[in-house]
Write a protein that holds these residues in place. Structure first.
Motif: not given
Length: 370
Positions: A8-9, A12-13, A15-16, A168-171, A178, A180
């Motif tokens: 998931l990291e 996140r990286n 997407s952001e 920011k990504v959000r679950q 997700l 984002g």
């Protein structure tokens, strides 16, 4: 389906990170860093597409290209007014309804980042004609919260600087969902890197090329140069497709979380039938959920890949997303996991003799083989 953990990291990286067409370096650096333990060579084409080469056990095995684009839709600074407002130039397709009052990030040439908000009007006193009219992106501006142009210049903001949504990504409440920015196409890019990670510990006959292409949103450009660099025997484009499962559509089509999407065609590409049948068979064997996509507007990297040289057998494997080409998109991890499982199995089992089958042109010949 594989029970391997999802990173998931990484998602996140990806997407952001900020990266519009022609400004994908921030994304490609993430890809480069993540890929190093899993590939034998990393190189670039002259448009900035990153190519990750993973050798197979057979030096004469087929060359397989997977391609997901790194760029997102966004803007550039078109004009700086004397009052310090930034006029916008859309990079990729935007619908005016999704833009007003959204926070945006301006990235300067020396990679400093500043937050602004797209100007909007209060509805009080507006005529119905104005309220019912969609604002055109070219008429919009970014309010940086400064007094004048001089302050903008002191910040280092210039004409041509990149502007992207500040999200920011959000679950979500169900953590499989997700929210984002830039899931078109960073969701596919993440899946491609997960496939790369899994195949790195497998014996596979094919030489695999995992590509992060550039400038897809402004004309499917990076895939055109990358395919000439790789010269693959066959290719799989990875991209998102439009979910039509909300009250906006009420069609119950391409629902989130319902599995693999095999693209039969879009407005620019017809899937190679051999590849399509192989994907269907593998998905059935892996007990994956299968759906089919017929997108009559738009296209993917497959558009320019399949026309390269003397033709490349190509198809697109998709994942649905809600609210495409907006600041916030929603995707589902069940689709992600199934897509990774399918493409890992495809890459692992592909043999040299398969390539000639994919080049067959008659349906009858293919049905006998699959």
């Amino acid at each position: 389906m594989s029970n391997e953990a999802i990173d998931l990291e990484l998602l996140r990286n990806l997407s952001e990170a900020d990266g519009i067409g022609g400004r994908e370096r921030e994304v490609s650096r993430i890809v480069h860093s993540y890929a190093q333990p899993y590939v034998d060579n990393i190189y670039y084409d002259n448009l900035g597409s990153i190519i990750l080469k993973q050798n197979g056990i057979n030096k004469n095995g087929p060359k397989v290209m997977l391609s997901a684009h790194m760029d997102e839709v966004g803007f550039e600074v078109r004009q700086i007014t004397e009052q310090g407002f930034l006029k916008l130039l859309p990079i990729g397709g935007w619908w005016g309804h999704v833009m007003p009052a959204q926070e945006m990030t301006v990235t300067t040439n020396d990679n400093k980042k500043y937050i602004g908000v797209i100007g909007s009007r209060a509805p009080h006193g507006l005529s119905d004609e104005v309220k019912n009219k969609v604002m055109k992106p070219m008429s919009m501006f970014l309010d940086m919260g400064v007094d004048n142009k001089f302050e903008i210049e002191q910040m280092g903001i210039e004409i041509g600087n990149m502007i992207t949504p500040n999200i920011k990504v959000r679950q979500m409440n169900n953590p499989n969902y997700l929210l984002g920015k830039a899931w078109d196409d960073r969701f596919s890019l993440g899946a491609e890197l997960e496939v790369m990670k899994r195949t790195s510990v497998m014996d596979h006959e094919a030489t695999l090329y995992f590509t992060g292409s550039t400038q897809e949103e402004v004309g499917i450009r990076g895939a055109r140069s990358a395919v000439h660099k790789i010269k693959p025997d066959l290719a799989i484009a990875m991209d998102v497709t439009t979910a039509q499962d909300t009250p906006l559509d009420d069609r119950n089509v391409d629902n989130l979380g319902k599995g693999v999407v095999l693209a039969v065609l879009d407005s620019l590409t017809i899937a190679n039938k051999g590849l399509l049948y192989r994907m269907k068979r593998l998905a059935t064997e892996q007990k994956l959920d299968i759906r089919y996509d017929f997108m009559t507007v738009g296209g993917t990297d497959a558009c320019n890949i399949h026309k390269a040289m003397d033709g490349i057998p190509t198809m697109t494997v998709s994942m649905p997303t809600r609210y495409m080409h907006s600041p916030r998109l929603m995707v589902n991890l069940d689709d992600y996991k199934q897509t990774i499982t399918l493409l890992t199995e495809f890459c692992k089992t592909l043999s040299e003799k398969d390539v000639s089958l994919f080049k067959e042109t008659t349906r009858e010949a293919l049905v006998d083989k699959y």
